[in-house]
Design a protein around this motif. Sequence first.
Motif, PDB file in Angstrom:
ATOM      1  N   UNK A  97      90.065  17.865  16.790  1.00 34.49           N
ATOM      2  CA  UNK A  97      89.114  16.749  16.710  1.00 34.49           C
ATOM      3  C   UNK A  97      89.279  15.783  17.876  1.00 34.49           C
ATOM      4  N   UNK A  98      88.242  15.017  18.123  1.00 33.15           N
ATOM      5  CA  UNK A  98      88.245  14.130  19.280  1.00 33.15           C
ATOM      6  C   UNK A  98      89.139  12.903  19.102  1.00 33.15           C
ATOM      7  N   UNK A  99      89.617  12.635  17.899  1.00 33.55           N
ATOM      8  CA  UNK A  99      90.480  11.475  17.691  1.00 33.55           C
ATOM      9  C   UNK A  99      91.937  11.762  18.052  1.00 33.55           C
ATOM     10  N   UNK A 100      92.155  12.880  18.721  1.00 36.79           N
ATOM     11  CA  UNK A 100      93.474  13.260  19.232  1.00 36.79           C
ATOM     12  C   UNK A 100      94.478  13.660  18.144  1.00 36.79           C
ATOM     13  N   UNK A 101      94.042  13.736  16.915  1.00 36.11           N
ATOM     14  CA  UNK A 101      94.929  14.282  15.884  1.00 36.11           C
ATOM     15  C   UNK A 101      95.126  15.761  16.163  1.00 36.11           C
ATOM     16  N   UNK A 102      96.371  16.202  16.109  1.00 32.75           N
ATOM     17  CA  UNK A 102      96.679  17.597  16.411  1.00 32.75           C
ATOM     18  C   UNK A 102      96.541  18.442  15.146  1.00 32.75           C
ATOM     19  N   UNK A 103      95.303  18.496  14.663  1.00 35.95           N
ATOM     20  CA  UNK A 103      94.954  19.275  13.481  1.00 35.95           C
ATOM     21  C   UNK A 103      93.718  20.090  13.833  1.00 35.95           C
ATOM     22  N   UNK A 104      93.757  21.403  13.749  1.00 33.48           N
ATOM     23  CA  UNK A 104      92.607  22.219  14.144  1.00 33.48           C
ATOM     24  C   UNK A 104      91.422  22.033  13.204  1.00 33.48           C
ATOM     25  N   UNK A 105      90.234  22.266  13.720  1.00 34.20           N
ATOM     26  CA  UNK A 105      89.020  22.114  12.914  1.00 34.20           C
ATOM     27  C   UNK A 105      88.953  23.154  11.803  1.00 34.20           C
ATOM     28  N   UNK A 123      98.940  21.342   6.001  1.00 30.48           N
ATOM     29  CA  UNK A 123      98.490  19.964   6.212  1.00 30.48           C
ATOM     30  C   UNK A 123      99.095  19.302   7.454  1.00 30.48           C
ATOM     31  N   UNK A 124     100.255  19.730   7.863  1.00 29.03           N
ATOM     32  CA  UNK A 124     100.962  19.036   8.942  1.00 29.03           C
ATOM     33  C   UNK A 124     100.225  19.168  10.276  1.00 29.03           C
ATOM     34  N   UNK A 125     100.404  18.158  11.126  1.00 28.71           N
ATOM     35  CA  UNK A 125      99.860  18.232  12.477  1.00 28.71           C
ATOM     36  C   UNK A 125     100.605  19.299  13.283  1.00 28.71           C
ATOM     37  N   UNK A 126      99.906  19.855  14.266  1.00 33.17           N
ATOM     38  CA  UNK A 126     100.544  20.781  15.179  1.00 33.17           C
ATOM     39  C   UNK A 126     101.334  19.994  16.223  1.00 33.17           C
ATOM     40  N   UNK A 127     102.278  20.671  16.850  1.00 29.45           N
ATOM     41  CA  UNK A 127     103.190  20.013  17.777  1.00 29.45           C
ATOM     42  C   UNK A 127     102.930  20.473  19.209  1.00 29.45           C
ATOM     43  N   UNK A 128     102.914  19.543  20.132  1.00 34.70           N
ATOM     44  CA  UNK A 128     102.722  19.874  21.549  1.00 34.70           C
ATOM     45  C   UNK A 128     104.067  20.171  22.192  1.00 34.70           C
TER      46      UNK A 128
END
Length: 206
Positions: free
Chosen positions: A3-11, A18-23
């Motif tokens: 998403x464009x809000x920079x949350x690291x969660x795929x569409x 549920x967890x965000x992905x890690x860079x």
Amino acid sequence: MFPQNDEKVPRVRFANFKNEWEQRKLGSLATIVRGASPRPIQDPKWFDNESDIGWLRITDVTEQDGRIYHLEQHISKLGQAKTRVLIEPHLLLSIAATVGKPVVNYVKTGVHDGFLIFLSPTFEREFMFQWLEMFRPKWQKYGQPGSQVNLNSELVRNQEIVLPNHKEQQKIGVFLKQIDKAIILHKSKLDKLISLKKVLLQKMFI
């Protein structure tokens, strides 16, 4: 993908995750080393048809679409001392000719210097294979217009990736590999139908 809000969660993702992905950088996820080649490579002493160690070539990669189950050429004991030999399956990346193509060896393999090897990975191999396949066209950003891309281990190590935990990596990898198998099956059926049509045309229009 995200998403464009920079949350690291795929569409799109599997339920219950549920967890965000890690860079991360690829170099922090594995020890990335280059293969090695005996020289001069044309010397027949490096090869032996009786050897159980295959010699990986770019033609093998293109013919088997990166999943290596057999190798026609085999490397001798002398040759093995001059290359990197993989006994177990590993993830590789082509950095010459077919640049950026991910590879997995399912047979004992000697790896020449046109490939990088991901040693001691902390990622799920199938997930990373699929990610590298997706990312393959983007390696072009490292090349000059009109010239061949020149990948090296440092560029690959510094490439950033956003990835989930191991369970989600495994789920994604299995799912995408099943799709790959379905594609291969349908291609095989299509090839058989094309061959059948050719035979029928030859017999019906004489």
